[in-house]
Design an enzyme around this catalytic site. Sequence first.
Site, PDB file in Angstrom:
ATOM      1  N   LYS A  54      74.331  40.975  31.223  1.00 41.39           N
ATOM      2  CA  LYS A  54      73.452  39.878  30.792  1.00 41.39           C
ATOM      3  C   LYS A  54      73.078  39.012  31.980  1.00 41.39           C
ATOM      4  CE  LYS A  54      75.238  39.738  26.104  1.00 41.39           C
ATOM      5  NZ  LYS A  54      76.341  39.300  25.245  1.00 41.39           N
ATOM      6  N   GLN A  98      80.267  34.709  24.080  1.00 41.72           N
ATOM      7  CA  GLN A  98      80.523  36.133  23.829  1.00 41.72           C
ATOM      8  C   GLN A  98      81.613  36.302  22.755  1.00 41.72           C
ATOM      9  OE1 GLN A  98      78.755  38.656  25.194  1.00 41.72           O
ATOM     10  NE2 GLN A  98      79.940  40.212  24.129  1.00 41.72           N
ATOM     11  N   ASP A 121      71.644  33.507  20.210  1.00 38.67           N
ATOM     12  CA  ASP A 121      72.189  34.590  19.387  1.00 38.67           C
ATOM     13  C   ASP A 121      71.676  34.515  17.946  1.00 38.67           C
ATOM     14  OD1 ASP A 121      73.892  36.514  20.524  1.00 38.67           O
ATOM     15  OD2 ASP A 121      75.518  35.056  20.755  1.00 38.67           O
TER      16      ASP A 121
HETATM   17  N1  GUN Z   1      79.581  40.658  20.987  1.00 40.55           N
HETATM   18  C1  GUN Z   1      79.006  41.823  20.615  1.00 40.55           C
HETATM   19  N2  GUN Z   1      77.693  41.649  20.351  1.00 40.55           N
HETATM   20  C2  GUN Z   1      77.429  40.351  20.559  1.00 40.55           C
HETATM   21  C3  GUN Z   1      76.247  39.565  20.456  1.00 40.55           C
HETATM   22  O1  GUN Z   1      75.154  40.028  20.106  1.00 40.55           O
HETATM   23  N3  GUN Z   1      76.395  38.252  20.766  1.00 40.55           N
HETATM   24  C4  GUN Z   1      77.585  37.705  21.134  1.00 40.55           C
HETATM   25  N4  GUN Z   1      77.621  36.412  21.387  1.00 40.55           N
HETATM   26  N5  GUN Z   1      78.690  38.410  21.237  1.00 40.55           N
HETATM   27  C5  GUN Z   1      78.609  39.725  20.952  1.00 40.55           C
END
Ligand code: GUN
Length: 297
Positions: A54, A98, A121
């Site tokens: 990311k 996350q 998100d």
């Molecule tokens: N962990 C796995 N997928 C995601 C996601 O799309 N967003 C976040 N914040 N954590 C994750």
Amino acid sequence: MTATVIDGKAFAATVRGKVAEHVAQLKEVHGITPGLAVVLVGEDPASQVYVRSKGKQTVEVGMNSYEHKLSADTSEADLLALIDQLNNDPAVHGILVQLPLPKHLNEDLVINSISPAKDVDGFHISNVGLLGTGQKAMVPCTPLGCLMLLRDYHGSLSGMNAVVIGRSNIVGKPMAQLLLGDSCTVTIAHSRTKDLPEVVRRADIVVAAVGRPEMVVGDWIKEGATVIDVGINRIEKPEGGTRLVGDVHYESAAAVAGAITPVPGGVGPMTIACLLANTLTACCRANALPEPDGLTA
Ligand code: GUN
């Protein structure tokens, strides 16, 4: 029929290109650089890989990336204090915590402490409610990516029968809302659904998001249907080693489907591309500037 392969890797590169172009313009015309803060608590190896990816892609499209790595024993109070600081930082337009979080932290409480306008998100209850009532929301990245692929392939989705397999808050439920928003007739199927193969056979669009390797087989798919495979499962190969497979048995499904996303290279790359798109959208909204076309629901 042999299905058209929907190339999510190529489409994600197009999305990132559009984001980068818009970011360059924001900088040049308005002197604004979108910023994304990613918070990682603990040392989960898969999460570390995602967070690194990311950060790298954020910088590649010209945005600022702020990474906050906290130890696994971080207290809830300290995490909430960091989120409060990021909520009040004008250089930060998007905040992502996350998941999963270590067990001693209340995930719902943490997610709902993020400012809804910075919730890239789309997990905050305000955004869930806005999406469910057809209002302008931040939309979860993976379902948004699936929607972009479907719109690109079909144009209009109006009147199509869509079956979403899986009812998670991250994928299944928001995916169903987005398809409903595009005037599909939507069924959400799950582990308790009776005669799942028969339900799936009615679908013009199948979105598989169950986390069970190769569960959806060709015999369940209507001739010519579009199959979107959200699953990413690592399985053992008979000859040793491992490989990635989706929730769909690719070979048998591709023999009857009209179009299908592969794993890897389908939905996966769209998730981070949509995270970048959401960060740009959040930045535009924060500055009362027009939003880029084609990057939102
Ligand atoms: N962990 C796995 N997928 C995601 C996601 O799309 N967003 C976040 N914040 N954590 C994750």
